[in-house]
Design an enzyme around this catalytic site. Structure first.
Site, short mmCIF file in Angstrom:
data_model
loop_
_atom_site.label_atom_id
_atom_site.label_comp_id
_atom_site.label_asym_id
_atom_site.label_seq_id
_atom_site.Cartn_x
_atom_site.Cartn_y
_atom_site.Cartn_z
N ASP A 49 0.84 -1.20 0.00
CA ASP A 49 0.00 0.00 0.00
C ASP A 49 0.87 1.25 0.00
OD1 ASP A 49 -2.94 1.16 0.85
OD2 ASP A 49 -1.32 2.28 1.81
N TYR A 54 3.20 9.92 -0.62
CA TYR A 54 4.28 9.31 0.14
C TYR A 54 5.64 9.54 -0.52
CZ TYR A 54 0.54 6.56 2.41
OH TYR A 54 -0.58 6.15 3.08
N LYS A 79 -2.81 5.86 -4.12
CA LYS A 79 -3.88 6.81 -3.80
C LYS A 79 -3.64 8.15 -4.47
CE LYS A 79 -3.64 4.80 0.82
NZ LYS A 79 -2.20 4.51 0.79
N HIS A 112 -7.58 9.66 -1.64
CA HIS A 112 -6.92 9.64 -0.34
C HIS A 112 -7.76 10.29 0.77
CE1 HIS A 112 -2.53 9.28 1.24
NE2 HIS A 112 -3.39 8.98 2.19
#
Length: 278
Positions: A49, A54, A79, A112
Site C-alpha cells: 500500500d 508518500y 492513492k 486519499h
C-alpha cells in the site's frame, strides 16, 4: 512456517478480492523503499500500500521489479492526493502514479481524502469509475470517507467503492462507520492498525500478549483479521516486518476480543478529521 499462501483474502463487491494483511510504506523514504519492500515480499507479504503523497511509488516499483514475482501474485494499492482532485486532473495523476510504479495497472486506486471543502470528490470518483472501466484500476475505492461522503458518491454515480481505508485501531474502532460499510458491501481497511504503536503499551494488550506468548502488535493484528478488517502495518525493521506477518497461528478467545473492544475511546483518533482535512 507462515508464507504468502497463509494470508486470507476478503471478497470485494466488484468480484475481486484483497489480501487481508498488507504492508504499508507511509513515511518510508524513497531511497529505503526498495530494500524494505523486498524484505516484506521475502517474508510473504503480497499486498503493498503506497500513495502519491508518500513520494515512494518509484521505490515500490523498483522493489516489485527486483523481486521478479508474477504480477498477478502482487496486490498494489496507491492513492490520489488532494490537490489533484477533479476529473481530468485525477486521470493525469493516475497516469503519473502508474509511470512511477512501472506498472500497466494497479489493483486498487483510492481517493486519499474526501476534502469536502473543495467539493471535487464526486467528479474525482467519476474519474476512478472511468479508470476501472478501462481496466487500469482493477478495483477502486476511497480513504477517510465518512458515511455522508460515501452515500453522496453512490447516489450520484451508482457505483459503490470496493474499499474504504480509514484510521482504525483498538483505541479508535469506528464501529458506526464499519456498520455503514457492512450495509453497503464495502470492505473496511485499517490504516495505522497498531495506532502508530501508541496502543501497544496498553496493559490490557500487554497481558493478552503475555498469555499468548507473542507481542502486543501481533495481538492487535490478529484482532483486525478476526474482525473482518484488512490491516496494513508499516515497519522499516526486518524483524518487526516478519513479526507482524506471523499472526496466523494466534487464536484469540472471546474474552480477549471483549477486552480489546473495551479499549475503544471517543478521543482515540490520531490522524486528521476527514470532515475538515483538505
Amino acid at each position: 512456517m507462515t508464507d504468502a499462501t497463509s494470508v486470507p483474502r476478503l471478497a470485494l463487491n466488484d468480484g475481486g478480492s484483497i489480501p487481508q494483511l498488507g504492508f504499508g510504506v507511509w513515511q518510508l523514504p524513497s531511497a529505503e523503499t526498495p530494500a524494505v519492500v523486498r524484505s516484506a515480499l521475502d517474508v510473504g507479504y503480497r499486498s503493498i500500500d503506497t500513495a502519491s503523497i508518500y513520494g515512494n511509488e518509484a521505490g515500490v516499483g523498483r522493489a516489485l521489479h527486483q523481486a521478479a514475482l508474477p504480477r498477478e501474485d502482487i496486490f498494489v494499492t496507491t492513492k490520489l492526493w488532494n490537490d489533484h482532485q477533479g476529473y481530468e486532473s485525477t486521470l493525469a495523476a493516475f497516469d503519473e502514479s502508474l509511470e512511477r510504479l512501472g506498472l500497466d495497472a494497479v489493483d486498487l486506486y483510492l481517493i486519499h481524502w474526501p476534502c469536502p471543502q473543495r467539493d471535487r470528490y464526486v467528479d474525482t470518483w467519476r474519474a476512478l469509475v472511468h479508470l476501472k472501466r478501462q481496466g487500469r484500476a482493477r478495483a477502486i475505492g476511497v480513504s477517510n470517507f465518512n458515511a455522508e461522503h460515501l452515500e453522496r458518491i453512490i447516489a450520484e454515480t451508482g457505483v459503490v467503492p470496493a474499499v474504504n481505508q480509514i484510521e482504525l485501531h483498538p483505541h479508535f474502532q469506528q464501529r458506526a462507520l464499519r456498520e455503514v460499510h457492512a450495509r453497503l458491501g464495502i470492505v473496511t481497511e485499517s490504516w495505522s492498525p497498531l495506532g502508530q504503536a501508541k496502543a501497544l503499551n496498553d496493559p490490557v494488550l500487554v497481558e493478552i500478549a503475555r498469555r499468548h506468548d507473542c507481542s502486543p502488535a501481533q495481538i492487535v493484528l490478529r484482532w483486525h483479521l478476526d474482525s473482518g478488517l484488512v490491516a496494513i502495518p508499516k515497519s522499516a525493521t526486518a524483524s518487526r516486518i516478519a513479526e507482524n506477518f506471523s499472526v496466523f497461528d494466534i487464536a484469540l478467545t472471546p474474552e480477549d476480543h471483549a477486552a480489546i473492544e473495551g479499549l475503544d475511546r471517543a478521543d482515540g483518533r490520531i490522524g486528521p478529521d476527514p470532515a475538515s482535512f483538505s
